[in-house]
Design an enzyme around this catalytic site. Structure first.
Site, mmCIF file in Angstrom:
data_model
loop_
_atom_site.group_PDB
_atom_site.id
_atom_site.type_symbol
_atom_site.label_atom_id
_atom_site.label_comp_id
_atom_site.label_asym_id
_atom_site.label_seq_id
_atom_site.Cartn_x
_atom_site.Cartn_y
_atom_site.Cartn_z
ATOM 1 N NE ARG A 108 -4.044 -1.982 2.192
ATOM 2 C CZ ARG A 108 -3.651 -2.715 3.191
ATOM 3 N NH1 ARG A 108 -2.789 -2.444 4.098
ATOM 4 N NH2 ARG A 108 -4.508 -4.193 3.365
ATOM 5 C CE LYS A 130 -0.758 13.890 -14.955
ATOM 6 N NZ LYS A 130 -0.633 14.203 -16.519
ATOM 7 C CD GLU A 172 7.647 15.303 -23.314
ATOM 8 O OE1 GLU A 172 7.043 16.367 -23.222
ATOM 9 O OE2 GLU A 172 6.851 14.200 -23.637
ATOM 10 C CE LYS A 214 5.782 17.178 -15.689
ATOM 11 N NZ LYS A 214 5.855 15.762 -16.250
ATOM 12 C CD GLU A 224 -3.424 16.620 -16.425
ATOM 13 O OE1 GLU A 224 -2.488 16.112 -16.080
ATOM 14 O OE2 GLU A 224 -3.989 16.361 -17.424
ATOM 15 N NE ARG A 228 0.774 16.856 -14.022
ATOM 16 C CZ ARG A 228 1.605 16.280 -13.122
ATOM 17 N NH1 ARG A 228 1.100 16.460 -11.876
ATOM 18 N NH2 ARG A 228 2.089 15.309 -13.499
ATOM 19 C CG ASN A 232 -1.613 16.432 -21.124
ATOM 20 O OD1 ASN A 232 -0.889 15.734 -20.822
ATOM 21 N ND2 ASN A 232 -2.580 16.843 -20.084
ATOM 22 C CG HIS A 235 1.807 14.538 -24.616
ATOM 23 N ND1 HIS A 235 2.645 15.574 -24.939
ATOM 24 C CD2 HIS A 235 2.749 13.600 -23.686
ATOM 25 C CE1 HIS A 235 3.848 15.504 -24.510
ATOM 26 N NE2 HIS A 235 3.991 14.448 -23.827
ATOM 27 C CG HIS A 239 -0.294 10.019 -24.850
ATOM 28 N ND1 HIS A 239 -0.479 10.285 -23.581
ATOM 29 C CD2 HIS A 239 1.270 9.632 -24.797
ATOM 30 C CE1 HIS A 239 0.451 10.592 -22.841
ATOM 31 N NE2 HIS A 239 1.782 10.341 -23.633
ATOM 32 C CG HIS A 249 6.998 10.151 -25.503
ATOM 33 N ND1 HIS A 249 5.619 10.092 -25.099
ATOM 34 C CD2 HIS A 249 6.970 11.303 -24.662
ATOM 35 C CE1 HIS A 249 4.953 10.933 -24.637
ATOM 36 N NE2 HIS A 249 5.911 11.948 -24.100
#
Ligand code: GLY
Length: 339
Positions: A108, A130, A172, A214, A224, A228, A232, A235, A239, A249
């Site tokens: 956990r 993330k 990026e 970042k 987000e 934030r 993207n 992306h 993606h 990527h």
């Protein structure tokens, strides 16, 4: 070395820029830590791992899946890892994602830190909390947001980084310039990957600047709800096509940024598409692609930034200024047909 502490909602993360792998021993003890890396990083930097409990995974995005998580968890159990065990991801974005995710669910949740070894991981993937895995063609479909305790930047790892990985990272960096930093866009126009490889001071300043862009965006909107989302940029389509066509990527988001610029031209009177395309080419990145639009659109409909009728697309009003723009899905489908 330059140390910065960035305070996220549940944790302060220490960034050790211009640092060395040796600093890891000051942060965690060898008995208590398990390092996770991949074959490439391990083979090229074996000596650094001497004396550390290390799990070595196969490299590549195709291993950022649940099966790998199960394998690692079984190895952690075999190591006798408990709640006090500290996980350290030493690698690129796949390794940092897997490590952060596994640290979040093992017993956990246990503590973790990163030693990012690629440009992409240094400026993006290791920052922000993330961490997740792909499910089929759907990128990062399972995951969590949980911050690492530290990031150690050791630029000696870049000596063995393949050239295409430099290009990935610069995709990026160009993204950050597009959404937040027009001056950096200009700097990138004057330089090249070859120049950054030669000039360590220039490179180190660029990496630090991007890591902090970042981190600052994430601190302002960790979960987000607003700003934030700008990260993207490129992306959404990127993606969708990345796993469909096994693109890197950087290649995928480079194509995604180009299409986002074209949409920005239509909806936001953006005039910088040619400049952006030229910059992406300067860094060896692709800007157009033949892809199955209907299929890409279907994958895109699973994007996490969408509701039933619209999707939050990231557009540019000018170089250095990204905006979140809701676009009706029916409208987006029509726009896509134009390209
Ligand atoms: N791990 C990447 C991010 O949080 O954006």
């Amino acid at each position: 070395m330059s140390t910065r502490t960035i305070r996220f909602s549940s944790k302060a993360t220490q960034f050790y820029f211009d640092s060395s792998f040796a600093v890891l021993e000051k942060k965690v003890s060898k008995e208590n830590a398990v390092l996770i890396t991949d074959d490439h990083v391990f083979a090229a930097h074996k000596i650094k791992f001497k004396g550390w409990n290390t799990i070595v995974l196969k490299p590549g995005e195709q291993y950022k899946v649940q099966q790998t998580v199960d394998v690692v968890i079984n190895q952690l159990i075999a190591f006798g890892a408990d709640r006090k065990t500290f996980l350290v991801g030493v690698g690129g974005g796949v390794i940092t994602d897997l490590t952060g995710y596994i640290a979040g669910i093992y017993m956990r949740g246990i503590d973790f830190g990163f030693v990012p070894t690629s440009i992409l991981a240094m400026v993006d993937a290791s920052i922000g909390g993330k961490n997740g895995i792909d499910i089929g063609v759907y990128k990062n479909m399972a995951g969590l947001i949980r911050q690492p305790s530290f990031l150690i930047y050791d630029y000696s790892f870049l000596k063995t980084l393949p050239h295409n990985e430099w290009q990935n990272g610069f995709a990026e960096i160009i993204k950050h310039a597009c959404i937040k930093d027009a001056a950096m866009f200009k700097e990138l126009q004057l330089n090249s990957i070859a120049k950054y490889k030669r000039d360590k001071v220039l490179l180190s300043a660029l990496i630090q600047k991007n890591a902090l862009i970042k981190a600052k965006v994430v601190v302002g909107d960790e979960f987000e709800q607003g700003d934030r989302k700008l990260l993207n940029f490129g992306h959404t389509l990127g993606h969708a096509i990345e796993n469909m066509y096994e693109l890197s990527h950087g290649e995928a988001i480079s194509i995604g940024m180009t299409y986002a610029a074209l949409i920005s031209q239509q909806l936001k009177f953006f005039t910088g598409t040619a400049e952006l395309v030229a910059l992406l080419h300067r860094y060896g990145l692709p800007t157009v692609a033949d892809f199955d639009q209907a299929k890409a659109f279907k994958v895109l409909l699973k994007d996490k930034k969408k509701d039933h009728v619209s999707i939050q697309y990231i557009l540019l009003t000018k170089i250095g200024k990204g905006v979140v723009q809701p676009i009706l899905l029916v409208q987006l489908k029509e726009i896509f047909k134009l390209f």
